[in-house]
Design a protein around this motif. Structure first.
Motif, mmCIF file in Angstrom:
data_model
loop_
_atom_site.group_PDB
_atom_site.id
_atom_site.type_symbol
_atom_site.label_atom_id
_atom_site.label_comp_id
_atom_site.label_asym_id
_atom_site.label_seq_id
_atom_site.Cartn_x
_atom_site.Cartn_y
_atom_site.Cartn_z
ATOM 1 N N TRP A 25 0.833 -1.209 0.000
ATOM 2 C CA TRP A 25 0.000 0.000 0.000
ATOM 3 C C TRP A 25 0.862 1.251 0.000
ATOM 4 C CZ3 TRP A 25 -4.632 0.272 -1.675
ATOM 5 C CH2 TRP A 25 -5.470 -0.837 -1.591
ATOM 6 N N ASP A 26 2.014 1.190 0.679
ATOM 7 C CA ASP A 26 2.946 2.321 0.619
ATOM 8 C C ASP A 26 3.397 2.554 -0.810
ATOM 9 O OD1 ASP A 26 2.972 2.866 3.376
ATOM 10 O OD2 ASP A 26 4.477 1.307 3.737
ATOM 11 N N LEU A 27 3.662 1.460 -1.537
ATOM 12 C CA LEU A 27 4.122 1.569 -2.924
ATOM 13 C C LEU A 27 3.018 2.100 -3.837
ATOM 14 C CD1 LEU A 27 6.178 -1.740 -3.365
ATOM 15 C CD2 LEU A 27 7.022 0.550 -2.804
ATOM 16 N N ILE A 28 1.793 1.621 -3.625
ATOM 17 C CA ILE A 28 0.669 2.105 -4.429
ATOM 18 C C ILE A 28 0.463 3.598 -4.206
ATOM 19 C CG2 ILE A 28 -1.845 2.002 -4.706
ATOM 20 C CD1 ILE A 28 -1.639 -1.009 -4.085
ATOM 21 N N ILE A 29 0.518 4.008 -2.946
ATOM 22 C CA ILE A 29 0.364 5.435 -2.624
ATOM 23 C C ILE A 29 1.490 6.240 -3.253
ATOM 24 C CG2 ILE A 29 0.453 7.113 -0.730
ATOM 25 C CD1 ILE A 29 -1.005 4.973 0.981
ATOM 26 N N TYR A 30 2.721 5.726 -3.164
ATOM 27 C CA TYR A 30 3.868 6.396 -3.778
ATOM 28 C C TYR A 30 3.648 6.557 -5.279
ATOM 29 C CZ TYR A 30 8.611 6.991 -5.604
ATOM 30 O OH TYR A 30 9.712 7.450 -6.285
ATOM 31 N N GLY A 31 3.181 5.496 -5.941
ATOM 32 C CA GLY A 31 2.935 5.566 -7.380
ATOM 33 C C GLY A 31 1.858 6.571 -7.725
ATOM 34 N N LEU A 32 0.789 6.600 -6.932
ATOM 35 C CA LEU A 32 -0.287 7.563 -7.174
ATOM 36 C C LEU A 32 0.202 8.997 -6.977
ATOM 37 C CD1 LEU A 32 -3.297 5.757 -5.446
ATOM 38 C CD2 LEU A 32 -2.996 6.159 -7.894
ATOM 39 N N ILE A 33 1.013 9.191 -5.942
ATOM 40 C CA ILE A 33 1.564 10.518 -5.691
ATOM 41 C C ILE A 33 2.446 10.940 -6.858
ATOM 42 C CG2 ILE A 33 3.304 11.727 -4.315
ATOM 43 C CD1 ILE A 33 0.635 11.781 -2.990
ATOM 44 N N PHE A 34 3.270 10.000 -7.358
ATOM 45 C CA PHE A 34 4.175 10.309 -8.468
ATOM 46 C C PHE A 34 3.380 10.671 -9.720
ATOM 47 C CE2 PHE A 34 8.759 8.986 -9.672
ATOM 48 C CZ PHE A 34 8.890 10.112 -10.473
ATOM 49 N N MET A 35 2.303 9.943 -9.984
ATOM 50 C CA MET A 35 1.488 10.231 -11.172
ATOM 51 C C MET A 35 0.609 11.454 -10.972
ATOM 52 S SD MET A 35 0.321 6.477 -12.620
ATOM 53 C CE MET A 35 0.179 5.661 -11.037
#
Length: 453
Positions: A25-35
């Protein structure tokens, strides 16, 4: 599970230096933040103009195309759960020479993205608060992000969650107010599916031209792979997070552009394409919603997105320096926080210099960034086919042959749509890489293709 990750890393010739703390979930959030979940806010007018109003269709096609690239990232991240993203994949899956140049090309994207984000967000805030110069806003963003990234990836992850919640709240408010405006016909708003298909204006060529712009909103999901050495949960975690983050972002992109198109049905009447989305927000809810969406865009890009970008590029620099393809001081890890702090500080200094140079030349900075990302995606798809099908004789034809071929074709179509300026600067950067490689090999007597990595 953590020990398993450590062992797999040692099997590739590395020791565990970065702190493992990130969940899927940390990675998914990181990816969403990046996009950036609200990324379409900034380019809505251009996509609407080129697609003749079929913005949601452009994003829908975009996500179909980019999902193949996400699948390729998932395949390679499972085979090589190490930091460095496509640089590491090309190095391990093809050879170290191609890996070096792939890492060099993607640096063109990663090194410039933070500076671009700082300039764009600072310029947006300067428009609202003209008394504060662009450079002051940008330097403030750089300082905040650098401190957060050095203190630790856990702090970055927690900060990302807060910012993502705020972005989603702003997006939910816009969608809610927009839906109210549509249901009550405010300002000519009306329910319609024309954003997905308008038979009077539909042309595959023009829609695909819009896709070549819209698809760039998805860039950033690839940054998840740079955190492979800081994750827990097994080697499939990065791949799953990459695909899920892309799907979540795609759904949000489609929904917000569909609502915007119904609030403002006639795309031809925007007074300024640069701020078209904010005109839509103003019509739907008034000046307060316009200011809310514009401020959200500024801070999402200036802090959240640039924070993720700085974290990603520092990991690529760390990985390449660890392999002795860049100066080794960039591979130093903070003794307390277990983060690549020298690489992080280097990116902060570089960003500050670039902001000072390009504070009023956003177009020049923007034009070359996508060359690096898209070129590296092309290499990624080739790597999947070569490593799995040719070297390891995989029997999974869909996953390791058909999917990467489709991904390659989509990315190549977008790549050839880049403007000439981007291609010239991209070629110049590649030439610099060739010169640097020759210096490493023949003058410094260090051969990247023979390094013990």
């Amino acid at each position: 599970m953590e020990n398993k990750n450590d062992t797999s890393l040692e099997n590739f010739g590395y020791k565990q230096e970065l702190k493992r703390a990130l969940t899927i979930w940390d990675l998914i959030i990181y990816g969403l933040i990046f996009m950036v979940p609200i990324a379409p806010f900034g380019i809505y007018g251009f996509v609407a103009d080129i697609s003749k109003g079929m913005v949601a269709l452009a994003y829908a096609i975009g996500i179909v195309g980019m999902i193949f690239t996400a699948f390729s990232y998932a395949s390679m991240s499972e085979a090589f759960p190490i930091a460095g993203s496509v640089y590491s994949y090309a190095t391990k899956g093809l050879n170290k020479v191609i890996g070096f140049f792939t890492g060099w090309v993607i640096l063109l994207d990663y090194l410039l993205v933070p500076a671009l984000l700082y300039v764009v967000s600072a310029a947006a805030l300067n428009g609202i608060f003209p008394a504060i110069p662009v450079i002051v806003w940008a330097l403030a963003f750089i300082l905040i992000n650098t401190i957060i990234n050095i203190v630790g990836i856990e702090i970055t992850a927690k900060f990302n969650k807060i910012v993502l919640i705020l972005e989603l709240i702003v997006l939910a408010v816009f969608i809610g107010v927009g839906a109210f405006a549509i249901s009550h016909g405010i300002g000519g708003a009306k329910f319609s599916f024309k954003a997905f298909y308008d038979p009077q204006n539909f042309s595959l060529g023009l829609v695909m031209s819009a896709v070549s712009i819209a698809v760039l909103s998805f860039l950033g999901f690839d940054g998840i792979s740079t955190l492979a050495e800081e994750t827990i949960g097994g080697k499939k975690t990065v791949g799953r997070a990459t695909v899920l983050a892309l799907l979540f972002a795609g759904i949000l992109f489609i929904l917000q552009t569909w609502v915007a198109s119904m609030v403002w049905p006639d795309y031809r009447t925007f007074s300024n394409l640069d701020v078209a989305f904010y005109e839509v927000a103003n019509r739907a809810g008034g000046k307060w919603l316009m200011l809310t969406t514009s401020l959200a865009t500024a801070f999402a890009w200036g802090i959240a997105n640039s924070l993720a970008a700085q974290a990603a590029v520092s990991r690529v620099l760390f990985s390449m320096a660890r392999d002795q393809n860049l100066p080794q001081f960039l591979s130093k890890v903070h003794p307390k926080y277990k983060t690549p702090y020298i690489a992080t500080i280097f990116i902060a200094i570089l960003s500050a210099v670039l902001v000072a140079i390009y504070s009023d030349r956003i177009a020049d900075l923007t034009s070359v960034i996508n060359f690096g990302a898209l070129t590296s995606f092309l290499v990624l798809h080739i790597t999947v086919i070569t490593y799995f099908m040719i070297k390891n004789h995989s029997s999974n034809i869909w996953k390791h042959l058909i999917s990467p071929i489709l991904g390659f074709l989509v990315i190549f179509y977008v790549w050839i749509s880049l403007n000439v300026h981007a291609k010239i600067l991209g070629a110049a950067w590649t030439l610099i890489g060739i010169i640097y490689y020759i210096i490493l090999k023949f003058i410094l007597k260090r051969k990247p293709e023979e390094l013990n990595v």
